[in-house]
Design an enzyme around this catalytic site. Sequence first.
Site, PDB file in Angstrom:
ATOM      1  N   GLU A   2       0.836  -1.212   0.000  1.00  0.00           N
ATOM      2  CA  GLU A   2       0.000   0.000   0.000  1.00  0.00           C
ATOM      3  C   GLU A   2       0.867   1.257   0.000  1.00  0.00           C
ATOM      4  O   GLU A   2       0.605   2.205  -0.741  1.00  0.00           O
ATOM      5  CB  GLU A   2      -0.913   0.033   1.237  1.00  0.00           C
ATOM      6  CG  GLU A   2      -1.882  -1.129   1.392  1.00  0.00           C
ATOM      7  CD  GLU A   2      -2.931  -1.218   0.293  1.00  0.00           C
ATOM      8  OE1 GLU A   2      -3.061  -0.270  -0.501  1.00  0.00           O
ATOM      9  OE2 GLU A   2      -3.611  -2.258   0.224  1.00  0.00           O
ATOM     10  N   ASN A  27       1.103   3.896  -3.081  1.00  0.00           N
ATOM     11  CA  ASN A  27       0.769   5.314  -2.860  1.00  0.00           C
ATOM     12  C   ASN A  27       1.821   6.219  -3.472  1.00  0.00           C
ATOM     13  O   ASN A  27       1.500   7.193  -4.149  1.00  0.00           O
ATOM     14  CB  ASN A  27       0.720   5.618  -1.354  1.00  0.00           C
ATOM     15  CG  ASN A  27      -0.669   5.442  -0.790  1.00  0.00           C
ATOM     16  OD1 ASN A  27      -1.607   5.128  -1.506  1.00  0.00           O
ATOM     17  ND2 ASN A  27      -0.795   5.634   0.519  1.00  0.00           N
ATOM     18  N   ARG A  86      -9.390   3.645  -7.603  1.00  0.00           N
ATOM     19  CA  ARG A  86      -8.761   3.499  -6.296  1.00  0.00           C
ATOM     20  C   ARG A  86      -9.860   3.295  -5.268  1.00  0.00           C
ATOM     21  O   ARG A  86     -10.853   4.021  -5.278  1.00  0.00           O
ATOM     22  CB  ARG A  86      -7.940   4.751  -5.921  1.00  0.00           C
ATOM     23  CG  ARG A  86      -6.911   5.189  -6.955  1.00  0.00           C
ATOM     24  CD  ARG A  86      -5.931   4.113  -7.324  1.00  0.00           C
ATOM     25  NE  ARG A  86      -5.285   3.551  -6.155  1.00  0.00           N
ATOM     26  CZ  ARG A  86      -4.741   2.354  -6.127  1.00  0.00           C
ATOM     27  NH1 ARG A  86      -4.779   1.573  -7.180  1.00  0.00           N
ATOM     28  NH2 ARG A  86      -4.159   1.916  -5.043  1.00  0.00           N
TER      29      ARG A  86
END
Lengths: 150, 111
Positions: free
Chosen positions: A48, A52, A106
């Site tokens: 994650e 990002n 997303r």
Amino acid sequence: MEYNNYMKVEFESKSHNEAFGRVVVAAFVAQLDPTIEEITDIKTAVSEAVTNAIIHVYENKIGLITIVVVIKGKEIEIDVSDNGKGIENVAKAMEPLYTSKPELERSGIGFTVMETFMDVVKVYSKVGEGTRIRLSKRIEKFDSEVREVK
Amino acid sequence: MESFYEVQGNKLIVTLNGELDHHTAKSIRTELDQVVLKKRIENLIFDMSQLRFIDSSGIGLILARYKNILNIGGKVAVVNVSSRVDKIFMMSGLYRVITKYENTSIALKHM
């Protein structure tokens, strides 16, 4: 005696490297003898953080992402850093279901995943300078001496 | 990452094979949407038996397919969900809109 260790890795913000980033961290923390579930939690949280940086920080440019892992006893501290545009409003970015890029499908739960799967998540960000995400987790290591006696 | 597609009438079974993240989601999205369009698919079953990793990008992919299928009046299901995959499905709220079945044949009976 308390066991300590350190590693650092740097790579380009290409989406191919999302798998590389999480696998290299998993391989390093394997020395603490974590459970499969703990390893999966860590891999998911790192994935994650790296994703990002690739999507939101560098967007279509290529920059560098650094991962530092520090082992202090049973505690693991993972820093995922970039030198990108920074996050203006960290609290907003961390809200569940918030995404600045809904058009990219997303889900907006990246930070929620990190917070669920790790013990502590801290975000340090400065606009124009970059972001560092610190992911901490305690590994309930089975004591090696106890194991030998058994 | 290679996925396998099996069409049964207006139902499509997608077996996700390998690791589903932001990188691998791109090609699966294109491939999957093409099959859905070409074969006039109305119901979608994701088989997770061969899935070794998934993060929020994978959740995003499944939820976006759910929205598309919902628009044409169909249903989406997930089957063969391991405990590791189940953990992120539960925390993401995926089960609020998508039903989990034990395996493909049970899912097919309900869709």
